[in-house]
Enzyme design. Structure first.
Site, short mmCIF file in Angstrom:
data_model
loop_
_atom_site.label_atom_id
_atom_site.label_comp_id
_atom_site.label_asym_id
_atom_site.label_seq_id
_atom_site.Cartn_x
_atom_site.Cartn_y
_atom_site.Cartn_z
N HIS A 6 0.84 -1.12 0.04
CA HIS A 6 -0.04 0.10 -0.02
C HIS A 6 0.78 1.20 -0.07
CE1 HIS A 6 0.53 -1.76 4.03
NE2 HIS A 6 0.71 -0.26 4.27
N HIS B 279 0.99 5.11 1.17
CA HIS B 279 0.24 6.04 2.07
C HIS B 279 0.12 7.45 1.41
CE1 HIS B 279 0.53 3.70 6.02
NE2 HIS B 279 1.42 3.15 5.34
P1 AMP Z 1 2.00 -0.21 7.39
O1 AMP Z 1 2.45 -0.21 8.66
O2 AMP Z 1 2.72 0.57 6.21
O3 AMP Z 1 1.93 -1.71 6.88
O4 AMP Z 1 0.69 0.44 7.13
C1 AMP Z 1 -0.63 -0.08 7.62
C2 AMP Z 1 -1.63 0.97 7.73
O5 AMP Z 1 -2.84 0.35 7.56
C3 AMP Z 1 -1.69 1.63 8.83
O6 AMP Z 1 -1.46 3.19 8.60
C4 AMP Z 1 -2.90 1.68 9.70
O7 AMP Z 1 -3.41 2.58 10.42
C5 AMP Z 1 -3.85 0.88 8.51
N1 AMP Z 1 -4.83 0.17 9.04
C6 AMP Z 1 -4.78 -1.07 9.67
N2 AMP Z 1 -6.08 -1.58 9.48
C7 AMP Z 1 -6.73 -1.07 8.65
C8 AMP Z 1 -8.35 -0.79 8.42
N3 AMP Z 1 -9.05 -1.98 8.80
N4 AMP Z 1 -8.56 0.05 7.75
C9 AMP Z 1 -7.98 1.04 7.42
N5 AMP Z 1 -6.73 1.16 7.78
C10 AMP Z 1 -6.09 0.28 8.16
#
Ligand code: AMP
Ligand code: ZN
Length: 137
Positions: A101, A103
């Site tokens: 993903h 950001h």
């Molecule tokens: P990363 O640490 O780069 O893998 O980022 C994962 C992101 O996913 C974090 O910013 C979380 O806040 C976000 N996240 C986790 N669960 C969900 C969810 N159910 N819906 C939307 N965002 C989420």
């Protein structure tokens, strides 16, 4: 294309809800539920891959193309001064969800980012911000 027990694959398939901003054949964009700034969104490829090198080149290009567009939409809609793009690969890099993903994090001068993946935001507030961004699409 999808992986069992992957949170973002479940969101893409509609098995887990999200606050959706944009969708096309290759990508889905939704609000991060633990935003580091107001308007924090995630661009995910529909093709499952844990890290950026695990997806094919069209998927990698698609998330950046959509990220380019959505970062400007969010900047204008929220009157941000700038936008940070971030993409983490591996736990050592801080990754917590193992489906690629990008950001999109709107920024304002003098306002520090909130902690990464730490505090769940108020849903009403997230929806209100999402509506503003969608109005700018
Ligand atoms: P990363 O640490 O780069 O893998 O980022 C994962 C992101 O996913 C974090 O910013 C979380 O806040 C976000 N996240 C986790 N669960 C969900 C969810 N159910 N819906 C939307 N965002 C989420
Ligand atoms: Zn996945």
């Amino acid at each position: 294309m999808t992986a069992p027990d992957c949170l973002f694959c479940k969101i893409i398939q509609g098995q887990i809800p999200c606050i959706r901003i944009f969708e096309d054949d290759a990508t889905l964009v939704f609000m991060d539920i633990m935003p580091q700034s107001d308007g924090h969104m995630l661009v995910v490829p529909k093709q499952h891959g844990a890290n950026i090198w695990d997806i094919d080149q069209p998927s990698a290009m698609a998330i950046m193309t959509v990220g380019q567009r959505l970062s400007l939409v969010a900047k204008n809609a929220l009157q941000a001064a700038g936008v940070s793009l971030m993409q983490l690969n591996g736990a050592a890099a801080g990754q917590t969800v193992f489906h690629v993903h990008l950001h999109i994090i709107p920024r304002w001068a003098g306002s520090d980012l909130r902690m990464h993946a730490r505090e769940q935001a108020d849903r009403i507030k997230l929806v209100a911000i999402a509506e503003k961004i969608k109005a700018g699409l």
